[in-house]
Design a protein around this motif. Sequence first.
Motif, PDB file in Angstrom:
ATOM      1  N   TRP A   1      14.891  99.446 -37.935  1.00  0.00           N
ATOM      2  CA  TRP A   1      14.975  98.036 -37.828  1.00  0.00           C
ATOM      3  C   TRP A   1      14.978  97.129 -39.203  1.00  0.00           C
ATOM      4  O   TRP A   1      14.307  97.578 -40.223  1.00  0.00           O
ATOM      5  CB  TRP A   1      13.718  97.599 -37.014  1.00  0.00           C
TER       6      TRP A   1
ATOM      7  N   CYS B   1      16.044  93.611 -41.440  1.00  0.00           N
ATOM      8  CA  CYS B   1      15.804  92.302 -41.508  1.00  0.00           C
ATOM      9  C   CYS B   1      16.675  91.785 -42.729  1.00  0.00           C
ATOM     10  O   CYS B   1      16.306  92.214 -43.824  1.00  0.00           O
ATOM     11  CB  CYS B   1      14.319  91.680 -41.787  1.00  0.00           C
TER      12      CYS B   1
ATOM     13  N   LYS C   1       4.909  88.957 -32.894  1.00  0.00           N
ATOM     14  CA  LYS C   1       5.693  89.277 -31.624  1.00  0.00           C
ATOM     15  C   LYS C   1       6.809  90.183 -31.916  1.00  0.00           C
ATOM     16  O   LYS C   1       7.402  91.175 -31.246  1.00  0.00           O
ATOM     17  CB  LYS C   1       6.225  88.035 -31.081  1.00  0.00           C
ATOM     18  N   ASP C   2       7.764  89.991 -33.057  1.00  0.00           N
ATOM     19  CA  ASP C   2       8.818  91.010 -33.283  1.00  0.00           C
ATOM     20  C   ASP C   2       8.248  92.355 -33.617  1.00  0.00           C
ATOM     21  O   ASP C   2       8.828  93.545 -32.928  1.00  0.00           O
ATOM     22  CB  ASP C   2       9.343  90.499 -34.676  1.00  0.00           C
TER      23      ASP C   2
ATOM     24  N   LYS D   1       7.255  93.990 -30.252  1.00  0.00           N
ATOM     25  CA  LYS D   1       8.453  94.378 -29.531  1.00  0.00           C
ATOM     26  C   LYS D   1       9.022  95.714 -30.037  1.00  0.00           C
ATOM     27  O   LYS D   1       9.618  96.423 -29.426  1.00  0.00           O
ATOM     28  CB  LYS D   1       9.657  93.248 -29.659  1.00  0.00           C
TER      29      LYS D   1
ATOM     30  N   PRO E   1       7.688  98.287 -27.011  1.00  0.00           N
ATOM     31  CA  PRO E   1       8.618  97.525 -26.414  1.00  0.00           C
ATOM     32  C   PRO E   1       8.292  97.117 -24.993  1.00  0.00           C
ATOM     33  O   PRO E   1       8.478  96.212 -24.414  1.00  0.00           O
ATOM     34  CB  PRO E   1       9.929  98.140 -26.387  1.00  0.00           C
TER      35      PRO E   1
ATOM     36  N   ASP F   1      11.304  91.468 -22.225  1.00  0.00           N
ATOM     37  CA  ASP F   1      12.304  90.363 -22.220  1.00  0.00           C
ATOM     38  C   ASP F   1      12.325  89.580 -23.377  1.00  0.00           C
ATOM     39  O   ASP F   1      13.283  88.904 -23.621  1.00  0.00           O
ATOM     40  CB  ASP F   1      11.990  89.498 -21.200  1.00  0.00           C
ATOM     41  N   TYR F   2      11.612  90.073 -24.391  1.00  0.00           N
ATOM     42  CA  TYR F   2      11.669  89.241 -25.557  1.00  0.00           C
ATOM     43  C   TYR F   2      12.772  89.788 -26.632  1.00  0.00           C
ATOM     44  O   TYR F   2      13.115  90.991 -26.811  1.00  0.00           O
ATOM     45  CB  TYR F   2      10.325  89.378 -26.423  1.00  0.00           C
ATOM     46  N   GLN F   3      13.346  88.947 -27.146  1.00  0.00           N
ATOM     47  CA  GLN F   3      14.526  88.988 -28.210  1.00  0.00           C
ATOM     48  C   GLN F   3      14.049  88.886 -29.480  1.00  0.00           C
ATOM     49  O   GLN F   3      13.533  87.556 -29.716  1.00  0.00           O
ATOM     50  CB  GLN F   3      15.958  88.401 -27.819  1.00  0.00           C
ATOM     51  N   THR F   4      14.085  89.839 -30.440  1.00  0.00           N
ATOM     52  CA  THR F   4      13.307  89.809 -31.706  1.00  0.00           C
ATOM     53  C   THR F   4      14.194  88.507 -32.493  1.00  0.00           C
ATOM     54  O   THR F   4      15.129  88.352 -32.371  1.00  0.00           O
ATOM     55  CB  THR F   4      13.613  90.954 -32.554  1.00  0.00           C
ATOM     56  N   ARG F   5      13.390  88.108 -33.651  1.00  0.00           N
ATOM     57  CA  ARG F   5      13.660  86.694 -34.304  1.00  0.00           C
ATOM     58  C   ARG F   5      14.132  87.246 -35.695  1.00  0.00           C
ATOM     59  O   ARG F   5      15.079  86.709 -36.392  1.00  0.00           O
ATOM     60  CB  ARG F   5      12.693  85.937 -34.318  1.00  0.00           C
TER      61      ARG F   5
ATOM     62  N   PHE G   1      16.252  93.712 -36.589  1.00  0.00           N
ATOM     63  CA  PHE G   1      17.161  94.027 -35.544  1.00  0.00           C
ATOM     64  C   PHE G   1      17.545  95.642 -35.795  1.00  0.00           C
ATOM     65  O   PHE G   1      17.314  96.191 -36.902  1.00  0.00           O
ATOM     66  CB  PHE G   1      18.281  93.158 -35.364  1.00  0.00           C
TER      67      PHE G   1
END
Length: 392
Positions: free
Chosen positions: A347, A349, A369-370, A373, A377, A382-386, A389
């Motif tokens: 992942w 950033c 929260k990221d 997830k 997961p 339903d959370y989209q990472t901030r 990715f």
Amino acid sequence: MKNHIQQQYSHTKRARRHAWNALFALFVLLSYPLLTSCAGKQAETIQGAKDGGIQYAQLLKIEHADSFTICDVMDAWNKGRTLHRYILIPRSSPTPSQCPKGTIVRTPLERAVAFTSVHGSLLCDLGAMKQLCGVCDYDYIMRPELRLAVTNGKLANMGMSTQPDLEKMIASHADALLVSPFQNASYGGIEKLNIPLIECADYMEATPLGRAEWMRFFGLLFGQEATADSLFQIVEKNYTELTATVQKTTTRPTLLIDQKQGGAWYVPGGKSYLGSLYKDAGANYCFADNAESGSVSLSFETVFQKAHAADLWLIKSGGPTDLTYAQLQQDFAPNAQFKAFRERHIWYCNSMKVPYFEEAPFRPDFLLKDFIKIFHPEILPDYQTRYFFPMK
């Protein structure tokens, strides 16, 4: 003719230097009252002072007396010692006849300079952006309000934080400089300006909530105490509730962090701010047993031996384009030998595209929260990472 021009240039240069020296001396003289300690008897403890209720921060102490507030910034490199004591006195109040030794700061601050985008962004969140008169490191600022204010001339670009423009700072009539302290390092020319240096040691806190709680100090400085307290309560609630959800899980993926830079691989120490976040998010960080609270320099061989089979790999860097698997292998071929690389579990950033450095220090709930997830997961389907990715 040539000699005449050279003489004229030398005379002009000397005149400018003399004018600058005179201006500097006048500024120091006029700003001297800003830095004087309280008059009268000096008392290190104040009877009847109320504890400021700091719960998580280890490098910040706050006490409220009747006519002033004492804020002690502790020395992160010498346990038990105070790095700097500030006496916050309302602008509308006279100087008390008795108070401890310390740097007097009249509050709320009205014309401060933020040396980092982290603190500039926090002041936007606290509704105190208009109380800034300048910022440093403009090229690293992502916050739209700050960039627009500089473009429109409402905020002065004070240059690099490591070499700020002293003339601009004097001309701005700043009433405080928000700086970050470093071990055995001086602040150079800004120490001679007689403008209060607010030493922001929040980055040295070892826990996420400890660093976030420093927003209460900034709330006091800028007259936004209620806003800061309210925001911190939100952060604290979010963080503790998220951590509680992770406690119910039985799996703990192993975790590798960052990448080789030059001849070394820098990883967060096990007792660091990020080390705490990885643990709270439910990961088995490969270097959690390291006792350091800061960054640790390791060889590639050491990292590979301990983390070659890590389930997940988080990489953070900044650039105009995102890092890819192909680029990561091209940069250093042995990267492809890690399990997380082979199984495509990296992942990434890009800190030049997302406000990681501006937001995360005072909003660890966002970063937690990221991580949850990514590590678990199923907890946040339903959370989209901030910030992070999947690498492509």
